[in-house]
Design an enzyme around this catalytic site. Structure first.
Site, short mmCIF file in Angstrom:
data_model
loop_
_atom_site.label_atom_id
_atom_site.label_comp_id
_atom_site.label_asym_id
_atom_site.label_seq_id
_atom_site.Cartn_x
_atom_site.Cartn_y
_atom_site.Cartn_z
N GLY A 32 -2.58 -10.86 -6.67
CA GLY A 32 -2.41 -12.31 -6.84
C GLY A 32 -1.37 -12.82 -5.86
O GLY A 32 -0.67 -12.02 -5.21
N LEU A 33 -1.26 -14.12 -5.78
CA LEU A 33 -0.32 -14.73 -4.83
C LEU A 33 1.12 -14.37 -5.15
O LEU A 33 1.43 -13.99 -6.29
CB LEU A 33 -0.47 -16.26 -4.89
CG LEU A 33 -1.82 -16.84 -4.44
CD1 LEU A 33 -1.87 -18.33 -4.75
CD2 LEU A 33 -2.04 -16.60 -2.96
N SER A 34 1.98 -14.52 -4.17
CA SER A 34 3.41 -14.32 -4.42
C SER A 34 3.87 -15.34 -5.46
O SER A 34 3.57 -16.53 -5.34
CB SER A 34 4.18 -14.52 -3.11
OG SER A 34 5.56 -14.41 -3.36
N GLY A 37 2.99 -13.95 -10.86
CA GLY A 37 3.41 -13.33 -12.13
C GLY A 37 3.08 -11.85 -12.23
O GLY A 37 3.21 -11.26 -13.30
N SER A 106 -1.86 -7.95 -2.06
CA SER A 106 -3.14 -7.33 -1.63
C SER A 106 -4.25 -8.37 -1.47
O SER A 106 -5.21 -8.39 -2.24
CB SER A 106 -3.56 -6.22 -2.60
OG SER A 106 -3.46 -6.58 -3.95
#
Ligand code: ADP
Length: 197
Positions: A32-34, A37, A106
């Site tokens: 998931g995005l920076s 969570g 990733s």
């Protein structure tokens, strides 16, 4: 060179180590995005597993990017190599009988497929921490989005580099609707049967 590497026939197997631990081992991969969570949820999942006497270890940017992968940048080819090395390390951890948690952006589908290929389909649980870029930017836990907007960071996933969302993740958590505690419980419920030998 590879031709001269002949594996030694060790007597203690992955199955022996799992049996000794009394639980299965596999990889929980958080993507998931920076700021989505991943680490926050992985941390709570690990605590819950630890309380149930499950052997665990968490790999994340802090212990990987600062150590074994300190030579890699955020350019696409280095991101691929970053993930490949983490997958190989995860594979050793799973071999050692440890439930391994890995929290990495990733962003590329092919890299995540490569992880699945390295550790094996049955040992890989893909967890998509789905948080909108707007929300991640609002949280801006590490101040990276601000820096990316100011042009100080190139290749910032979600801003100036792509994020290829999983199409068929094993688990998807939408953190704008689900609390950390509920997310961790969802993951635990999913993996409980997998932990059984
Ligand atoms: P990542 O590891 O994906 O970069 P972090 O876990 O470091 O992200 O940061 C996520 C931030 O979002 C934390 O400050 C966390 O407290 C906050 N947050 C708010 N709601 C949620 C939620 N439902 N799930 C996970 N994190 C949340």
């Amino acid at each position: 060179m590879k031709d001269n590497i002949i594996p030694h026939d060790y007597q203690i197997s992955r199955q022996d180590r799992r049996a000794k631990n009394n639980h299965n081992s596999f990889l929980l991969w958080f993507t998931g995005l920076s700021g989505s969570g991943k680490s926050t949820i992985a941390n709570v999942v690990e605590q819950k597993l630890y309380q149930q006497n499950i052997k665990t270890y968490t790999l994340d940017g802090d212990n990987i990017r600062k150590g074994i992968n300190s030579d890699l940048t955020f350019a696409p080819e280095d991101r691929t190599e970053n993930i490949r090395r983490i997958a190989e390390i995860s594979n050793l951890m799973v071999d050692a009988g440890v439930v391994t948690l890995a929290a990495f952006v990733s962003p590329y589908k092919k890299d995540r497929q490569n992880i699945r290929d390295i550790v094996g389909n049955v040992n890989f649980v893909e967890i998509y921490i789905n948080t909108s870029v707007e929300e991640c930017e609002r949280r801006d836990v590490k101040g990276l989005y601000k820096k990316a907007r100011a042009g100080e960071i190139k290749n910032m996933t979600g801003i100036s580099a792509p994020y290829e969302a999983p199409e068929n993740p094993d688990i998807e958590i939408k953190t704008e609707a689900v609390s950390v505690e509920d997310a961790a419980n969802l993951i635990i419920d999913y993996i409980l049967p997998k932990l059984k030998l």
